[in-house]
Every structure is written in structure tokens, then in C-alpha cells.
Design a protein around this motif. Sequence first.
Motif, PDB file in Angstrom:
ATOM      1  N   GLU A 194       0.804  -1.222   0.000  1.00 35.40           N
ATOM      2  CA  GLU A 194       0.000   0.000   0.000  1.00 35.40           C
ATOM      3  C   GLU A 194       0.838   1.274   0.000  1.00 35.40           C
ATOM      4  O   GLU A 194       0.419   2.285  -0.548  1.00 35.40           O
ATOM      5  CB  GLU A 194      -0.919   0.021   1.234  1.00 35.40           C
ATOM      6  CG  GLU A 194      -1.926  -1.123   1.273  1.00 35.40           C
ATOM      7  CD  GLU A 194      -2.754  -1.106   2.536  1.00 35.40           C
ATOM      8  OE1 GLU A 194      -2.518  -0.228   3.406  1.00 35.40           O
ATOM      9  OE2 GLU A 194      -3.647  -1.966   2.671  1.00 35.40           O
ATOM     10  N   ARG A 217      -1.358   2.970  -2.658  1.00 32.54           N
ATOM     11  CA  ARG A 217      -2.093   4.228  -2.571  1.00 32.54           C
ATOM     12  C   ARG A 217      -1.176   5.431  -2.340  1.00 32.54           C
ATOM     13  O   ARG A 217      -1.584   6.581  -2.556  1.00 32.54           O
ATOM     14  CB  ARG A 217      -3.149   4.157  -1.467  1.00 32.54           C
ATOM     15  CG  ARG A 217      -2.610   3.760  -0.113  1.00 32.54           C
ATOM     16  CD  ARG A 217      -3.699   3.661   0.952  1.00 32.54           C
ATOM     17  NE  ARG A 217      -3.174   3.152   2.214  1.00 32.54           N
ATOM     18  CZ  ARG A 217      -2.499   3.869   3.089  1.00 32.54           C
ATOM     19  NH1 ARG A 217      -2.228   5.135   2.823  1.00 32.54           N
ATOM     20  NH2 ARG A 217      -2.070   3.329   4.217  1.00 32.54           N
ATOM     21  N   TYR A 218       0.053   5.175  -1.887  1.00 28.60           N
ATOM     22  CA  TYR A 218       0.987   6.271  -1.598  1.00 28.60           C
ATOM     23  C   TYR A 218       2.332   5.958  -2.233  1.00 28.60           C
ATOM     24  O   TYR A 218       2.932   4.922  -1.952  1.00 28.60           O
ATOM     25  CB  TYR A 218       1.143   6.423  -0.079  1.00 28.60           C
ATOM     26  CG  TYR A 218       2.051   7.564   0.345  1.00 28.60           C
ATOM     27  CD1 TYR A 218       1.528   8.805   0.697  1.00 28.60           C
ATOM     28  CD2 TYR A 218       3.444   7.403   0.398  1.00 28.60           C
ATOM     29  CE1 TYR A 218       2.361   9.848   1.094  1.00 28.60           C
ATOM     30  CE2 TYR A 218       4.273   8.434   0.781  1.00 28.60           C
ATOM     31  CZ  TYR A 218       3.729   9.658   1.136  1.00 28.60           C
ATOM     32  OH  TYR A 218       4.556  10.693   1.513  1.00 28.60           O
ATOM     33  N   HIS A 237      -3.055   2.215 -12.126  1.00 30.07           N
ATOM     34  CA  HIS A 237      -4.162   2.702 -11.307  1.00 30.07           C
ATOM     35  C   HIS A 237      -3.903   4.149 -10.895  1.00 30.07           C
ATOM     36  O   HIS A 237      -2.903   4.746 -11.294  1.00 30.07           O
ATOM     37  CB  HIS A 237      -4.313   1.827 -10.055  1.00 30.07           C
ATOM     38  CG  HIS A 237      -3.160   1.914  -9.106  1.00 30.07           C
ATOM     39  ND1 HIS A 237      -1.864   1.545  -9.446  1.00 30.07           N
ATOM     40  CD2 HIS A 237      -3.080   2.356  -7.802  1.00 30.07           C
ATOM     41  CE1 HIS A 237      -1.062   1.726  -8.423  1.00 30.07           C
ATOM     42  NE2 HIS A 237      -1.771   2.224  -7.408  1.00 30.07           N
ATOM     43  N   PRO A 239      -3.104   6.187  -7.740  1.00 34.11           N
ATOM     44  CA  PRO A 239      -2.764   6.263  -6.311  1.00 34.11           C
ATOM     45  C   PRO A 239      -3.334   7.536  -5.683  1.00 34.11           C
ATOM     46  O   PRO A 239      -3.580   8.530  -6.373  1.00 34.11           O
ATOM     47  CB  PRO A 239      -1.231   6.306  -6.323  1.00 34.11           C
ATOM     48  CG  PRO A 239      -0.827   5.777  -7.661  1.00 34.11           C
ATOM     49  CD  PRO A 239      -1.905   6.186  -8.595  1.00 34.11           C
ATOM     50  N   ASP A 240      -3.503   7.506  -4.369  1.00 32.94           N
ATOM     51  CA  ASP A 240      -3.998   8.696  -3.668  1.00 32.94           C
ATOM     52  C   ASP A 240      -2.965   9.810  -3.685  1.00 32.94           C
ATOM     53  O   ASP A 240      -3.314  10.990  -3.726  1.00 32.94           O
ATOM     54  CB  ASP A 240      -4.329   8.348  -2.206  1.00 32.94           C
ATOM     55  CG  ASP A 240      -5.474   7.366  -2.076  1.00 32.94           C
ATOM     56  OD1 ASP A 240      -6.260   7.248  -3.045  1.00 32.94           O
ATOM     57  OD2 ASP A 240      -5.578   6.711  -1.023  1.00 32.94           O
TER      58      ASP A 240
END
Length: 275
Positions: A194, A217-218, A237, A239-240
Motif C-alpha cells: 500500500e 495508494r501512496y 491505477h 494512487p492517492d
Amino acid sequence: MSGTYYRSNRVISKTNARNYLSQNVKIPAPVEYIASEAFQKKTKISSVCFPDTLKNIGARTFQGCSLLTEVDLPTQVETLGSNVFSQCNSLEKVTLSQSLSSIPKAAFQENRKLGCIIFPDNSQISRIRSEAFSQCTSLESLDLPPALTEIEARAFYKCKNLSSVNFPEGLKQIGKEAFYFCAIDHLKLPQSLEVLEESAFFKCKNLTHVCLPTGIRYIGKWVFHGCNRMKYLEIYHNPDFIGSWIINRACTIRCYKGSKVDDYCKEFDFNVEYL
């Protein structure tokens, strides 16, 4: 049984450690705990035999034991202190205990001859803490344990000959500069990952192609910066968070047109190929 007898029978302290000091140290049962700094910088020690009763070894206990060549921890060892076997210049092989839940900060730091780390099949280690194996320059390959969820900052910092790492499914976080200036040439990251923190693989100059798992995500800044041979980074994708300059300008990012990653590439003027 008196408390004094219990302590002397089951604990080796800095005070009574001299009773066990020799070239080949043999720790007897029923010792359960070896206190912090008990054998620190005892340069005559070349081997240590631990009893099955041992559960804890304190901070810096064997730090600087420059002739110690091998460590084989008994099954029941549950905790190690920080820097416990750091700066052991002759240490070549370590077998870890199945009862350990983490490897502490700087536990094996600067052991430049350490080339073999054995995690037992049923290892419970979930965290490798900061600088645990920093500058272990003889380390070439790693097969990390299945329970591992986090690799902290600089855990394998400047392990310059580390070329092969098997990451377990279940790993969630790789910390800042964790594999800074390593020789990794092929990177297969688990789908469970993640977080990739800042400079996690900075200056891994043998990397040429990386595909990031879609669960990340990071992505911290400079995560693959300085990887001069890297040609492609694939991100499928959104990511945040994506930090600045995650690659060198010569690298190309492969992503979907119109994605958040596409916008990122335009912002930094990176080469882009659409999937």
C-alpha cells in the motif's frame, strides 16, 4: 527460592558476564535473559552457544564483538534489543528465531561480512525496523518471511550487493530509503503493498523495468530516482498520492490516458506511453 538466586540463575548481567566470557561462550540453562551491553565489545568472543531456555537479549549485548562469525538463535527467543549484534565485523551467518515478532532497530547494522540471513519457515516476524541490516554489504539475496507487513526506513540501506529480494504477499509498507543504493535488478512487489515511502529504491542502478501493484495508494517522492538504467515504470491505477520526481527524466511512465498518473506526467514533463 530467593529473588537474588532467581536473578543470578536466569539473568546474565554486565556484572556477572565475566563469569561466562571466553573465546567460545556457552550460556547455560536456565538462563532466560542476557542484559544490555553484557558482552559489548568483547573482542575475544568467536562463538556463542545459547540455551533453549533463552527468551530475551538486550540492547547492544554483543555489539562490536569483532571475531563473532555466526549467530544461531534458539526457538524461544522472543525479543532482541536495538544494535544487539551490530558492528560485528566477522559475522557471516544469522539464523533467526521463530518466536521473534520483529527485528529491532540497527540489530545487525554495519556487519559487512554478513551474507546469509535465515528466516525459519514458521517465522512470526512482521516488522523489520529501521537500519536493521543497514550497510551489510556482503548480503546478496533475501527471502523475506511470510508474516512480514512492514519494512522500516533504511532497513537495508546501502546493501550495495543485494540483488535479489523475495517480498511476501501481505507486505503493506516499505519505508524511506529502505533499499537505498542496493543492486536489485528485478523488482516484483506484492499486490498487498500500500505504501512506498520516499526514496525507497533510490539509486538502485540495476533496475530497468518496474510494474507497480494496483493496491499502492501512496508513492513517496524520489522513490525510483537515481535508477539510471530504468527505462519503464508502469502504473495501472490512480494512487492517492504521488510525490515529486519519482523517476529520472530519461525513464518513461506507462499509464492510462486521462488518468491521475497521466496528469502527473504532464506536470513533471515525463515521457509517457499509454496502455
